[in-house]
Every structure is written in C-alpha cells, then in structure tokens.
Motif scaffolding. Structure first.
Motif: not given
Length: 480
Positions: A56-57, A210-213, A276-280
C-alpha cells in the motif's frame, strides 16, 4: 439468562473424576490493562508491517485505521457478551455456542485454537530468529525449546504469574514503541544519524510514487496483512474470565483500544514511513530494525531487536495462555476431552497447557518434515481464521442484540456503542476482507484451506454434539 441449554450447563459444571475444574480469578485490573496493551503490540506489528507497506505504500496508514475501527467493534461486541454473564463456564466460543448454535460454537473454538497454534509457531520461530542476530553460532532449536519450556512453566504455576509476566513484557513494549516514536520525531526534527544527502520528514509520505502508489486496491490488499497484526487481541476476552473484577477491568481495557491503535500503529508506522522512503523497506528483517540500521544507529537497532524478542516471547506466552483456556472452556462445554477441564490446586488447567506445548512442538517438527509449500498451506489457515472468527463473534453479537430487541433478553451493562448496526457494518468490512483474501494470489490458498478446515470442523461439531446428546439422553433414562 436462558441462552445455554440447562443440560449443557449441568454437564459442563460436573467435575471430572479426580480433579477440580474451577479457574483461579486472580488477574487484577492492572494485569488486564497491560494484557490489553501487550496484545496490541506483537510480531505482527514489528514484522508484518513490511509486507503491508510494500502493498500500500504510505496509504497503509488508512488500512491500519480501518482495521483498528473494526477491531474496536469486535472487542466491544465480545465485551458486551462477556459481561452479560462474566462467571459463565466455557471459552469465548460459548458466544457462538449460545447465540448461533452449539455446532458453530464447536467450529469457532477449534478454528480459533488452530489459528493460535500457527501464531505460536510464528512467535517462537521469530523469537529464535531475532536471537540469531546476537548468537549466530547457537542452533535455533535451542532457543525454540527454551521458549516453549519457559512459557509452559510460567502458565502452569498460577494465573497471577502469567499476569505479572505479561505486565512487565507489555511495559517493555509500550515504553519501547513510545520511545521509538519520540526518537523518530527527534530524527525528523534534527536529522540525527541521517546519511549525507538524505533527510527524514513527512515528505516521504507523498514522494516516491505518491501517498497511494498502488491505488485503492493496494490498500485493500494490505488489509489482509494488517488484520493479521491484530490477531490475538482476543486474549483480552479470554483473560477477562479470570479477572478479579471483570465488570470494572474489561470495559476500561476495551475502551483504551482506539488510542492504543492511534499511538502504537498509526504513530509508530507513521514515524517509520517518515524516516526513509517506503520502497526501501524490503522485509528482509523487521522494518523497524532495518530503518534504524539504514540511518546509521546500530545501537538503536540492537535495542529494537531486544524489543521484538520481548514481543515474540510475550506473544508466545499469551497464546499459550489463550489456547490452554480455550481447551479448558471447550472441555466444559463438552467439545473437547474432559481431562482438559481439570485444574490444579492453583486453578490452572495443567493438562490443557501441557497439550499446548506438545502441539506447538509438533507443528514445529512438522515444519521440518513436510514440503515448504504444503506447510505454507497449513499456516495460511491462520490468516483466514483471524478474519473468520471475528465474523462469527460479530454474528453472535448481532443474534444476541436481535433477542434483546425481541424482549427475549434483558439489555446488558456494557453495550456496544453502535449496537447491532455497528456489528453489521463491521461484519460487512470482514466480508470484504474475505473477498480480498480470495482474490489475492498469495492468500487464495488461505481461503481454500481455511474454508475446507471450517467445513470439516463444522461437520465434526454435528458429530460430537450428536454423540453428546445421545449420551446425555441415555444417562437421563438410566437415572429414571
């Protein structure tokens, strides 16, 4: 009350040969409060958050909020049913037993036990895995055996020992999560330990896609993981049966659920997403440990590792308690061997607790003997069972409220704030979760295996209850 069949109540209250069946009512309000706190913070939060974030990011915060509201409605429904008759026999499956049918009660009780056994296996495995970070040379089975033996002894001594253990373990987790939130905010404000060129802050919530990638579907799919993080919170309802003053302790504990969710889930995960970035967050280890390692605070990561070890041990301790009491309650209702209803002089269900240790050990051995895919199918029942048992609790509450509306029952003293409408809305939410489990490829096996398991348990319920009815009828004829 008239919900329980008099024959069931009489039979359930009969002590088995050679032993008593009364549980000790020795948990104080302080114990109940911290058991409620502790069950809100487990390995599902520390480990499961990674998978949910990947789906969900930053919008995973919406999933935690929605699931938290549903959890509150489930617990208010359980609280209302529990406090109608706090001294009643049986486990929390008795609500389905009384308000739906004895067969459904049988199914709910055993499905809940299966769920908790898999959770116990996950907790003890996580306990050993976290310790491996510090003691890589020690075989994992050593820690597993030590954990199972420790929680078994703690649960066999006296319920107050369990209560005190959970109090201190919960205190560690509560203080740790609050400290982590404070530390995270400090890092955002002063950029402590951040690598060159990187900054922590709320901008991470809308950057990187974005908030909802992954769109609304990503949020819906993340619910299947988020909900599992709340699995085990029902321990509060189980523990209430041994509270010294349930009418005072249970409402206080349940009514703290909203702010606990805001602080421990939205607060901690929100801070995590800002560091940190969510995708990390790759899920290779606890997301909390990974973030603090990434920003160059290995000492803090070791502290967090200690916290997740405490969380895993606390989870195993609470699950052992819950399964033991569930077996005891099922035995009192005639849905399990009568030996599980026997209690020691200290009021602990010794046979039931020993069976938990044997069952958890067996599941762990099974994990080593059968193919990984097959075991994943068995473990997937837990994801299904968490959601399905919530649905059964809500349907039980709806049935009870309908009886109250018809004048068949008197209103209770701790009524759910939204009444039957609230439970209907929560039940619809749970049905949506079941649909999400069914359409998500990674959880389709959970629905299939869980569905088959549910049907088998329901069929067994009809067989067991039928045999019990015939036995009681024969005993009645012999007495005449």
């Amino acid at each position: 009350m008239t919900e329980v069949n008099p024959a069931d109540r009489t039979a359930a209250s009969t002590e088995p040969a050679g032993g008593r069946t009364n549980l000790a009512r020795a948990l104080t309000t302080r114990h109940i409060q911290f058991i409620a706190l502790g069950t809100s913070i487990g390995t599902g939060l520390f480990m499961g958050s990674s998978g949910a974030i990947q789906l969900a990011g930053p919008a995973v915060l919406l999933a935690y909020l929605a699931a938290g509201i549903a959890v509150f409605m489930v617990m208010r429904a359980l609280g209302e049913m529990a406090l109608r008759e706090p001294m009643a026999i049986g486990s929390i499956s008795r609500y389905a037993h009384e308000y739906l049918s004895p067969q459904i009660g049988f199914m709910v009780g055993w499905l809940f036990i299966i769920e908790l056994l898999v959770v116990a296996m996950a907790d003890v495995t996580a306990f050993a895995a976290y310790l491996e970070r510090w003691f890589p040379g020690v075989p994992l089975w050593v820690w597993i055996v030590a954990a199972i033996a420790s929680v078994t002894l703690l649960n066999m001594v006296h319920v107050k020992v369990f209560g005190e253990t959970e109090f201190w373990l919960s205190l560690i987790k509560v203080v740790a999560v609050i400290a982590m939130i404070v530390a995270g905010v400090a890092i955002m404000l002063f950029q402590f330990g951040m690598p060159a060129g990187e900054t922590a802050g709320v901008h991470h919530l809308w950057e990187h896609g974005g908030f909802m990638p992954h769109g609304p579907m990503g949020v819906l799919l993340s619910l299947t993981i988020v909900v599992f993080a709340f699995g085990g919170i029902e321990t509060l309802a189980v523990a209430s049966m041994e509270a010294e003053d349930p009418e005072r302790a249970v409402p206080r504990a349940i009514n703290t659920i909203p702010w606990r969710i805001l602080i421990f889930y939205l607060g901690s995960v929100g801070v995590l997403l800002c560091l940190a970035p969510w995708d990390s967050i790759d899920g290779s280890t606890s997301s909390f440990v990974q973030i603090f390692d990434t920003i160059g605070l290995p000492g803090a990561a070791d502290v967090l590792n200690f916290i997740v070890i405490s969380a895993a041990f606390s989870g195993l301790n609470a699950v052992t308690f819950s399964i033991g009491r569930m077996l005891h309650g099922l035995a009192e209702l005639g849905d399990a061997p009568r030996s599980f209803a026997r209690t020691s002089g200290r009021g602990t269900p010794v046979m039931a607790i020993l069976m938990v240790a044997v069952a958890v050990s067996f599941v762990l051995v099974l994990n080593q003997l059968i193919p990984e895919d097959m075991f994943a199918a068995i473990a997937s029942v837990a994801s299904f069972a968490v959601v399905f048992t919530w649905l059964m609790f809500l349907l039980s509450h709806i049935s009870m409220r309908r009886r109250i509306a018809r004048g068949e029952l008197e209103p209770g003293t701790f009524n759910s704030p939204a009444g039957m409408i609230g439970s209907i809305c929560a039940a619809v939410f749970v049905l949506v979760l079941l649909v999400m489990l069914a359409i998500e490829p990674q959880s389709q096996m959970a629905v299939m295996v869980g569905g088959v398991t549910t049907v088998i348990l329901l069929a067994l319920g009809f067989v067991v209850r039928g045999m019990r009815g015939r036995r009681l009828a024969n005993d009645s004829r012999c007495a005449d």
